[in-house]
Scaffold this active site. Structure first.
Site: not given
Length: 250
Positions: A96, A168
């Site tokens: 992430h 992302e």
């Protein structure tokens, strides 16, 4: 046909009481409205046991936001996949942007984690994406290519069935900014192209792997995003932390 996945990342949010209450609400509402979409929830580590217990026996997958690639050992402050298995955790998020940006997580360390997890029969959600500076300097595809080629280095073809990717754009996380559907589609298409070039025969894998979009995904924009050919779901932050907005994603 690729699977559509709605993954809720609770990050370091919610008290224990709030997390368990939300898990109960998800158990009551989501299975009835999921329409074939796969639901994944990523609570903070402290709440994994309680949330996993509530959702046990449902089709909702409970995932961990991080892991250390080792069996039980002397790594203070870390969590082993072996411990996660005991809780019924089946999915782990790797790479992430917040872990890359604030905790120095590298592509090579992500690769080490992915290998260890796949070897131990976990599903891996691997995140890639560029910062605003990288996008504005024209390095989006260079950065993502490195994240894919280094992060997925040495992964055997048979292991890709347990791998999901998420794009992302860092500049669209928690900012209220959203990549346009065309921008998202352009990068998702590129990701498939990169996967197809990893090794001989990877083209079929590239076509079958689910790639999620993560970046201020909300009920009012998810359907438009999912109309794009190469978008297969959402990695959702804030909107996954309240039952009404999470349910609205389905």
């Amino acid at each position: 046909m690729r699977k559509t996945v709605i993954a809720g990342n609770w990050k370091m949010n919610l008290s224990e009481k709030e997390a368990l209450s939300l898990a109960h609400s998800i158990k009551e509402k989501i299975p009835a409205i999921s329409k074939g979409r796969i639901s994944m929830i990523f609570p903070s580590t402290l709440h994994l046991a309680g949330v996993a217990k509530i959702l046990q026996g449902t089709e909702i997958l409970v995932g961990a936001q991080n892991v250390y690639p080792s069996g039980l050992a002397a790594f203070t402050g870390e969590t082993s996949p072996e411990q996660l298995k005991e809780l019924g955790v089946k999915v782990v998020m790797i790479g992430h942007s917040e872990r890359r940006q604030f905790l120095g997580e590298t592509n090579s360390f992500c690769n080490e984690k992915i290998h260890f997890l796949l070897k131990n029969d976990f599903i891996v959600l691997y995140c890639v994406g560029e910062t605003l500076m990288e996008r504005e300097s024209g390095k989006t595809f260079e950065v993502i290519s490195s994240q894919i080629r280094e992060g997925l280095k040495g992964i055997h073809s048979h292991s890709f069935s347990n791998l999901i990717l998420a794009y992302e754009p860092v500049w669209a996380i928690g900012t209220g900014k959203v990549a346009t559907p065309a921008q998202a589609q352009e990068v998702h298409f590129f990701i498939r192209k990169e996967i197809a070039g990893l090794f001989l025969g990877a083209k079929e894998i590239a076509e079958s792997i689910s790639i999620l979009y993560g970046g201020s995904v909300k009920p009012d924009n998810i359907q438009t995003l999912l109309k794009e050919k190469d978008l297969d779901g959402g990695l959702v932050g804030g909107a996954s932390q309240k039952i009404d907005t999470y349910a609205g994603l389905f």
